[in-house]
Write an enzyme that holds these catalytic residues in place. Structure first.
Site, PDB file in Angstrom:
ATOM      1  N   CYS A 144       0.071   3.733   2.875  1.00  0.00           N
ATOM      2  CA  CYS A 144       0.543   3.189   4.157  1.00  0.00           C
ATOM      3  C   CYS A 144       2.016   3.508   4.361  1.00  0.00           C
ATOM      4  O   CYS A 144       2.449   3.922   5.451  1.00  0.00           O
ATOM      5  CB  CYS A 144       0.314   1.679   4.200  1.00  0.00           C
ATOM      6  SG  CYS A 144      -1.417   1.192   4.111  1.00  0.00           S
ATOM      7  N   CYS A 199       0.845  -1.197   0.000  1.00  0.00           N
ATOM      8  CA  CYS A 199       0.000   0.000   0.000  1.00  0.00           C
ATOM      9  C   CYS A 199       0.881   1.248   0.000  1.00  0.00           C
ATOM     10  O   CYS A 199       1.662   1.466   0.940  1.00  0.00           O
ATOM     11  CB  CYS A 199      -0.929  -0.018   1.208  1.00  0.00           C
ATOM     12  SG  CYS A 199      -1.918   1.483   1.384  1.00  0.00           S
TER      13      CYS A 199
END
Length: 573
Positions: free
Chosen positions: A51, A48
């Site tokens: 993230c 991600c």
């Protein structure tokens, strides 16, 4: 003169040093939730992009709460590949997801990178403690008025206008240097008190202000220096130092300059291993505030995490980094100009698309009409050709019927004249085959018919031979129209290949000559049946199938299979 020390109303706990803890197993997550009264868990994923970009900001937030004793909340991060199927247990639907737990009970969650929402969630459920207001040492805890403070200062030097000796409380709070001075007579003190008090008034006022030193600290902040090697992964450093033999300094420099990966570090070290300063110590760098985020894939500067997440979802980019470059906010006029520009661009794009669609629609309509006209012309031509063929066929049938009638009439007239001339008998000719009259004879077999004796005298055809196998295959392969020869070779290959692969299976030793495949794709083509007959296949008693004899030559069958396969491949090229 005693110094005043300020005590903050919010005391700090030096033992609270835990910031962001990475949980590597589902059991570690359960233990972490049980061990802390309040826990904020970040459900993240290694793939991600948002993230990765928001993790430093999450670490900074965890450090700020770890240094704040008024809020007792522990921060943890767990990755999707660590939880496995347990992700469904925590009902994680997006990454990153921040969930606040009290023990094992969830209090709330925030989906996506939204640190303001995280702070609001913590502030709602983790109430801060009120320790009361601060106090000053030596000040009695009560703020004195300006008149009382002046009276106390004058009392230290025997002033106040009453000629009394300074009180104990005032003397105790005076500067120790004044205690060493010799006592002065009352009358001299009365004269000196006003001047003394005026001279020391500004000094006393500055000393009474206990918050003055803090003002300079807030104006001139000291730049914080950090060690850049603290953010490196220990396993990567151990891989470079232990498994590859690099020194610690070189391993750290390689990871810092090689995008944080072992492969990038090795490439950087191989390129810069001869540099003069390769073994110099790594200097600390100033900690810059994160003002924006930069996409390393396209170089675009993003103002906040929401724009970063939108950019990542829209473009699929995942390589981001923090940036100290501040993206200037647009003014109201600039926003209006930008909106007008976007509207103009959208209008131009819409007009361009409409023009293109118009042109395409015109071309499609032209093509549709052209195809319709061509189909109508083709249909009319086919109908004309069909009518011409029908006319020619009917005319030919009529002409044939007329010629046949004329021939029969001529034969009848000839027979009639010959019978009249020969008293009712017809003359005959003696040829090689015996009596062969010229006229039609009604008591003997007609033209094209043969007696059984004549059929017996007719020589028989030679039986198919294995030696002519190539000739038979070549005849089949010569049918090129519509791919008929290729279809026939394909079926012959199947017939012969099944027998070679399964010589003892009776169903492959028999070919049904009544089925559609044999009638349509094998029987009509010269050489196909002869090839099967020369390999040992023979008609059964009913003539409905070709059966392979027990004395068939398997070597010939194998040879025929190879030749048929080669002919089929050559045919299909």
């Amino acid at each position: 003169f005693s110094n005043f020390i300020s005590i903050s109303s919010r005391s700090r706990n030096p033992s609270k040093t835990m910031t962001l803890q990475e949980l590597d197993t589902p059991e570690a997550l359960s233990s972490f939730l049980s061990a802390n009264p309040h826990s904020l868990i970040c459900f993240s994923a290694t793939w991600c992009g948002p993230c990765k970009a928001s993790k430093p900001q999450l670490e900074a937030l965890a450090s700020s709460y770890a240094a704040d004793s008024s809020v007792n909340v522990a921060f943890g991060i767990v990755y999707e590949h660590v939880l496995g199927d347990d992700v469904q247990r925590y009902k994680v639907k997006a990454f990153p997801t921040y969930a606040l737990f009290k023990g094992s009970d969830e209090l709330g969650r925030v989906q996506g990178v939204n640190f303001d929402g995280i702070k609001a969630l913590i502030g709602q459920h983790c109430k801060a403690h009120n320790f009361g207001g601060g106090s000053s040492l030596g000040g009695g805890g009560v703020a004195a008025s300006a008149a009382d403070a002046r009276a106390q200062r004058l009392a230290r030097f025997g002033g106040g206008g009453n000629g009394n000796v300074p009180k104990e409380g005032a003397a105790a709070s005076a500067n120790p240097d004044t205690e060493k001075k010799e006592e002065v007579p009352d009358e001299e003190m009365k004269d000196a008190a006003p001047a003394k008090a005026a001279a020391t008034k500004s000094e006393e006022d500055s000393k009474m202000d206990v918050d003055e030193p803090e003002k300079s600290d807030t104006i001139c902040e000291k730049v914080e220096m950090i060690d850049p090697t603290e953010s490196l992964k220990k396993e990567d450093v151990e891989t470079l130092t232990g498994a590859m033999g690099f020194s610690l300094i070189r391993a750290q420099k390689g990871l810092l300059n090689g995008n944080g990966s072992v492969e990038g570090a090795v490439e950087w070290l191989l390129t810069h291993q001869e540099d003069a300063n390769i073994d110099d110590p790594i200097e600390k760098v100033p900690k810059h505030p994160v003002l924006s985020y930069k996409c390393n894939d396209c170089g675009k500067i993003l103002a906040n995490m929401a724009n970063l997440e939108l950019h990542a979802n829209k473009t699929g980019h995942s390589d981001f980094e923090e940036s100290t470059e501040q993206k200037k906010a647009l003014t109201a006029e600039e926003k209006q100009a930008q909106m007008a520009k976007i509207k103009t661009l959208l209008k131009a794009k819409r007009s361009e698309r409409e023009e293109v669609e118009k042109v395409e629609n015109v071309e499609l309509e032209k093509q549709r009409r052209f195809m319709g006209q061509e189909m109508a012309k083709t249909r009319e031509q086919m109908e004309r050709d069909e009518r011409k063929r029908s006319v020619r066929t009917r005319k030919k049938e009529k002409d044939d019927a007329v010629r046949e009638r004329q021939r029969i009439r001529a034969e009848l007239e000839k027979d009639k004249r010959e019978r009249i001339a020969n008293k009712g008998k017809l003359k005959g000719k003696l040829g090689v085959d015996g009596y062969n009259p010229d006229a039609i004879q009604y008591n003997v077999p007609g033209e094209g018919q043969q007696t059984e004796e004549a059929a017996a005298k007719k020589p028989k055809k030679a039986a198919p031979s294995v030696a002519k196998m190539d000739e038979y295959i070549a005849k089949v392969a010569s049918y090129r129209a519509g791919g008929d020869g290729g279809n026939c070779l394909k079926i012959l290959k199947a017939y012969i290949g099944n027998v070679v692969k399964n010589p003892d299976d009776p169903k492959y030793r028999k070919i049904n000559t009544e089925n559609k495949a044999y009638k349509m794709k094998v029987k009509p083509f010269m050489g196909a049946k002869s090839l099967l007959l020369c390999l040992g296949f023979a008609p059964n008693e009913g003539g409905t199938a070709l059966e392979l004899g027990e004395d068939s030559d398997m070597a010939a069958l194998t040879q025929a299979k190879e030749k048929v396969e080669a002919a089929y491949e050559k045919y299909m090229k």
